[in-house]
Motif scaffolding. Structure first.
Motif, PDB file in Angstrom:
ATOM      1  N   ALA A  22     -37.805 121.072  77.838  1.00  0.00           N
ATOM      2  CA  ALA A  22     -37.919 120.970  76.381  1.00  0.00           C
ATOM      3  C   ALA A  22     -36.792 121.792  75.763  1.00  0.00           C
ATOM      4  O   ALA A  22     -36.294 122.733  76.378  1.00  0.00           O
ATOM      5  CB  ALA A  22     -39.280 121.500  75.933  1.00  0.00           C
ATOM      6  N   ASN A  23     -36.388 121.419  74.564  1.00  0.00           N
ATOM      7  CA  ASN A  23     -35.374 122.233  73.896  1.00  0.00           C
ATOM      8  C   ASN A  23     -35.736 122.419  72.431  1.00  0.00           C
ATOM      9  O   ASN A  23     -36.461 121.617  71.837  1.00  0.00           O
ATOM     10  CB  ASN A  23     -33.973 121.645  74.077  1.00  0.00           C
ATOM     11  N   VAL A  24     -35.243 123.507  71.884  1.00  0.00           N
ATOM     12  CA  VAL A  24     -35.620 123.928  70.531  1.00  0.00           C
ATOM     13  C   VAL A  24     -35.195 122.894  69.498  1.00  0.00           C
ATOM     14  O   VAL A  24     -35.956 122.569  68.579  1.00  0.00           O
ATOM     15  CB  VAL A  24     -35.004 125.308  70.216  1.00  0.00           C
ATOM     16  N   ASN A  25     -33.994 122.355  69.629  1.00  0.00           N
ATOM     17  CA  ASN A  25     -33.483 121.403  68.649  1.00  0.00           C
ATOM     18  C   ASN A  25     -34.374 120.171  68.537  1.00  0.00           C
ATOM     19  O   ASN A  25     -34.768 119.763  67.441  1.00  0.00           O
ATOM     20  CB  ASN A  25     -32.052 120.996  69.008  1.00  0.00           C
ATOM     21  N   SER A  26     -34.713 119.555  69.674  1.00  0.00           N
ATOM     22  CA  SER A  26     -35.514 118.332  69.607  1.00  0.00           C
ATOM     23  C   SER A  26     -36.922 118.622  69.114  1.00  0.00           C
ATOM     24  O   SER A  26     -37.498 117.828  68.368  1.00  0.00           O
ATOM     25  CB  SER A  26     -35.543 117.614  70.954  1.00  0.00           C
ATOM     26  N   LEU A  27     -37.497 119.765  69.501  1.00  0.00           N
ATOM     27  CA  LEU A  27     -38.834 120.124  69.018  1.00  0.00           C
ATOM     28  C   LEU A  27     -38.828 120.305  67.503  1.00  0.00           C
ATOM     29  O   LEU A  27     -39.739 119.834  66.806  1.00  0.00           O
ATOM     30  CB  LEU A  27     -39.333 121.390  69.703  1.00  0.00           C
ATOM     31  N   ARG A  28     -37.815 120.949  66.963  1.00  0.00           N
ATOM     32  CA  ARG A  28     -37.753 121.188  65.520  1.00  0.00           C
ATOM     33  C   ARG A  28     -37.527 119.879  64.751  1.00  0.00           C
ATOM     34  O   ARG A  28     -38.156 119.649  63.717  1.00  0.00           O
ATOM     35  CB  ARG A  28     -36.654 122.194  65.198  1.00  0.00           C
ATOM     36  N   ILE A  29     -36.648 119.023  65.248  1.00  0.00           N
ATOM     37  CA  ILE A  29     -36.403 117.747  64.570  1.00  0.00           C
ATOM     38  C   ILE A  29     -37.663 116.895  64.554  1.00  0.00           C
ATOM     39  O   ILE A  29     -38.040 116.304  63.536  1.00  0.00           O
ATOM     40  CB  ILE A  29     -35.225 116.998  65.228  1.00  0.00           C
ATOM     41  N   THR A  30     -38.348 116.825  65.689  1.00  0.00           N
ATOM     42  CA  THR A  30     -39.569 116.025  65.749  1.00  0.00           C
ATOM     43  C   THR A  30     -40.650 116.625  64.866  1.00  0.00           C
ATOM     44  O   THR A  30     -41.418 115.894  64.234  1.00  0.00           O
ATOM     45  CB  THR A  30     -40.050 115.887  67.205  1.00  0.00           C
ATOM     46  N   SER A  31     -40.718 117.943  64.770  1.00  0.00           N
ATOM     47  CA  SER A  31     -41.694 118.587  63.890  1.00  0.00           C
ATOM     48  C   SER A  31     -41.428 118.260  62.426  1.00  0.00           C
ATOM     49  O   SER A  31     -42.357 118.016  61.653  1.00  0.00           O
ATOM     50  CB  SER A  31     -41.685 120.107  64.104  1.00  0.00           C
ATOM     51  N   ILE A  32     -40.156 118.239  62.039  1.00  0.00           N
ATOM     52  CA  ILE A  32     -39.798 117.863  60.667  1.00  0.00           C
ATOM     53  C   ILE A  32     -40.245 116.429  60.387  1.00  0.00           C
ATOM     54  O   ILE A  32     -40.800 116.127  59.329  1.00  0.00           O
ATOM     55  CB  ILE A  32     -38.276 118.024  60.444  1.00  0.00           C
ATOM     56  N   ARG A  33     -40.020 115.552  61.351  1.00  0.00           N
ATOM     57  CA  ARG A  33     -40.427 114.155  61.182  1.00  0.00           C
ATOM     58  C   ARG A  33     -41.956 114.036  61.110  1.00  0.00           C
ATOM     59  O   ARG A  33     -42.490 113.257  60.314  1.00  0.00           O
ATOM     60  CB  ARG A  33     -39.889 113.321  62.336  1.00  0.00           C
ATOM     61  N   ALA A  34     -42.644 114.794  61.945  1.00  0.00           N
ATOM     62  CA  ALA A  34     -44.106 114.760  61.935  1.00  0.00           C
ATOM     63  C   ALA A  34     -44.652 115.262  60.604  1.00  0.00           C
ATOM     64  O   ALA A  34     -45.640 114.726  60.084  1.00  0.00           O
ATOM     65  CB  ALA A  34     -44.656 115.591  63.088  1.00  0.00           C
ATOM     66  N   LEU A  35     -44.021 116.278  60.048  1.00  0.00           N
ATOM     67  CA  LEU A  35     -44.470 116.828  58.766  1.00  0.00           C
ATOM     68  C   LEU A  35     -44.512 115.765  57.674  1.00  0.00           C
ATOM     69  O   LEU A  35     -45.424 115.753  56.848  1.00  0.00           O
ATOM     70  CB  LEU A  35     -43.541 117.959  58.318  1.00  0.00           C
ATOM     71  N   ARG A  36     -43.530 114.894  57.660  1.00  0.00           N
ATOM     72  CA  ARG A  36     -43.480 113.857  56.618  1.00  0.00           C
ATOM     73  C   ARG A  36     -44.747 113.008  56.631  1.00  0.00           C
ATOM     74  O   ARG A  36     -45.342 112.745  55.585  1.00  0.00           O
ATOM     75  CB  ARG A  36     -42.243 112.985  56.819  1.00  0.00           C
ATOM     76  N   LEU A  37     -45.171 112.587  57.797  1.00  0.00           N
ATOM     77  CA  LEU A  37     -46.373 111.756  57.887  1.00  0.00           C
ATOM     78  C   LEU A  37     -47.637 112.569  57.658  1.00  0.00           C
ATOM     79  O   LEU A  37     -48.511 112.154  56.897  1.00  0.00           O
ATOM     80  CB  LEU A  37     -46.434 111.057  59.242  1.00  0.00           C
ATOM     81  N   TYR A  38     -47.747 113.733  58.290  1.00  0.00           N
ATOM     82  CA  TYR A  38     -48.979 114.516  58.148  1.00  0.00           C
ATOM     83  C   TYR A  38     -49.187 115.002  56.716  1.00  0.00           C
ATOM     84  O   TYR A  38     -50.318 115.064  56.241  1.00  0.00           O
ATOM     85  CB  TYR A  38     -48.972 115.687  59.131  1.00  0.00           C
ATOM     86  N   TYR A 123     -46.320 122.658  62.361  1.00  0.00           N
ATOM     87  CA  TYR A 123     -45.065 121.907  62.352  1.00  0.00           C
ATOM     88  C   TYR A 123     -44.094 122.454  61.301  1.00  0.00           C
ATOM     89  O   TYR A 123     -42.883 122.430  61.500  1.00  0.00           O
ATOM     90  CB  TYR A 123     -45.334 120.423  62.150  1.00  0.00           C
ATOM     91  N   ARG A 124     -44.631 122.988  60.201  1.00  0.00           N
ATOM     92  CA  ARG A 124     -43.768 123.622  59.205  1.00  0.00           C
ATOM     93  C   ARG A 124     -43.118 124.874  59.797  1.00  0.00           C
ATOM     94  O   ARG A 124     -41.910 125.099  59.639  1.00  0.00           O
ATOM     95  CB  ARG A 124     -44.573 123.976  57.953  1.00  0.00           C
ATOM     96  N   ARG A 125     -43.904 125.680  60.518  1.00  0.00           N
ATOM     97  CA  ARG A 125     -43.347 126.904  61.102  1.00  0.00           C
ATOM     98  C   ARG A 125     -42.314 126.583  62.175  1.00  0.00           C
ATOM     99  O   ARG A 125     -41.264 127.232  62.255  1.00  0.00           O
ATOM    100  CB  ARG A 125     -44.463 127.770  61.683  1.00  0.00           C
ATOM    101  N   ILE A 126     -42.583 125.590  63.003  1.00  0.00           N
ATOM    102  CA  ILE A 126     -41.603 125.194  64.019  1.00  0.00           C
ATOM    103  C   ILE A 126     -40.295 124.773  63.358  1.00  0.00           C
ATOM    104  O   ILE A 126     -39.204 125.136  63.800  1.00  0.00           O
ATOM    105  CB  ILE A 126     -42.150 124.045  64.895  1.00  0.00           C
ATOM    106  N   SER A 127     -40.407 123.994  62.281  1.00  0.00           N
ATOM    107  CA  SER A 127     -39.205 123.462  61.631  1.00  0.00           C
ATOM    108  C   SER A 127     -38.396 124.552  60.923  1.00  0.00           C
ATOM    109  O   SER A 127     -37.170 124.447  60.831  1.00  0.00           O
ATOM    110  CB  SER A 127     -39.580 122.351  60.643  1.00  0.00           C
ATOM    111  N   LEU A 128     -39.067 125.621  60.463  1.00  0.00           N
ATOM    112  CA  LEU A 128     -38.385 126.667  59.694  1.00  0.00           C
ATOM    113  C   LEU A 128     -38.018 127.895  60.513  1.00  0.00           C
ATOM    114  O   LEU A 128     -37.111 128.638  60.140  1.00  0.00           O
ATOM    115  CB  LEU A 128     -39.260 127.105  58.512  1.00  0.00           C
ATOM    116  N   ASP A 129     -38.728 128.144  61.595  1.00  0.00           N
ATOM    117  CA  ASP A 129     -38.594 129.391  62.349  1.00  0.00           C
ATOM    118  C   ASP A 129     -38.092 129.086  63.765  1.00  0.00           C
ATOM    119  O   ASP A 129     -38.865 128.755  64.657  1.00  0.00           O
ATOM    120  CB  ASP A 129     -39.953 130.098  62.390  1.00  0.00           C
ATOM    121  N   ARG A 130     -36.792 129.228  63.952  1.00  0.00           N
ATOM    122  CA  ARG A 130     -36.191 128.901  65.256  1.00  0.00           C
ATOM    123  C   ARG A 130     -36.712 129.809  66.364  1.00  0.00           C
ATOM    124  O   ARG A 130     -36.884 129.374  67.506  1.00  0.00           O
ATOM    125  CB  ARG A 130     -34.665 128.989  65.154  1.00  0.00           C
ATOM    126  N   VAL A 131     -36.965 131.082  66.045  1.00  0.00           N
ATOM    127  CA  VAL A 131     -37.464 132.026  67.047  1.00  0.00           C
ATOM    128  C   VAL A 131     -38.852 131.601  67.519  1.00  0.00           C
ATOM    129  O   VAL A 131     -39.158 131.625  68.721  1.00  0.00           O
ATOM    130  CB  VAL A 131     -37.480 133.467  66.484  1.00  0.00           C
TER     131      VAL A 131
END
Length: 197
Positions: A22-38, A123-131
């Protein structure tokens, strides 16, 4: 398994070959996309009612409804809920909410809202908080369920959350691996889960 996994030619995995990380970039991008629907599910009762009704009828119609929220092409598979997949970025390029058991009915509008309200802060925290996203990725890649669960539960406080699991599997050599995590919610004696993979 996603449409993209099923319908593109996947390299056969050799015996002993390790799963991708897994990598941080793909997890954050997918979380941003998930946020839109949720967020839409949590705030728009008419949209959520229509989505819940379509889950019982046709994955194609569910895909058409959800596609209205995204400029990029998506594919939705019906698994007693919805599983939204994008062509990239791998390996965490899909998300969804669906029932754990095949015979469990698709979630109703109220259950979809409960799941959405529970996962939005995560998903908001994942998208905003890289750490924070990196903590989750490390736990997934090290297969450390205890660390992942502790990190997720810092953000997801809904009492309906009963289990957090790492997803690191490859169902067969023809399919790409699913890498990510699953959150299991018990709603009215039925178990549903939301997943990013």
């Amino acid at each position: 398994m996603s449409f993209f996994h099923r319908n593109r030619k996947c390299r056969r995995v050799r015996p002993g070959q390790t799963l991708p990380l897994a990598n941080v970039n793909s997890l954050r991008i997918t979380s941003i996309r998930a946020l839109r629907l949720y967020r839409r599910i949590a705030t728009d009762r008419a949209f959520t009612a229509r989505l819940a009704a379509l889950l019982k009828v046709s994955p194609i119609e569910v895909e058409k409804l959800i596609q209205t929220l995204y400029a990029r092409r998506i594919v939705v598979t019906g698994l007693g809920g919805f599983f939204v997949c994008f062509a990239s970025p791998s390996p965490t390029n899909c998300f969804g909410a669906f029932s754990f058991a095949i015979r469990t009915p698709a979630p109703n509008a109220g259950q979809l809202r409960i799941i959405a309200q529970a996962v939005i802060p995560l998903y908001r925290r994942i998208s905003l908080d890289r750490v924070y996203a990196a903590r989750l990725v490390r736990a997934i890649n090290m297969n450390n369920a205890a660390v992942l669960s502790k990190a997720v539960r810092e953000t997801v406080t809904a009492p309906q959350l009963v289990r957090v699991e790492i997803t690191r599997e490859q169902p067969s050599p023809e399919f790409e691996a699913d890498i990510g995590f699953s959150l299991f919610f018990r709603l009215n004696n039925s178990l549903y889960y939301s997943i990013i993979a």
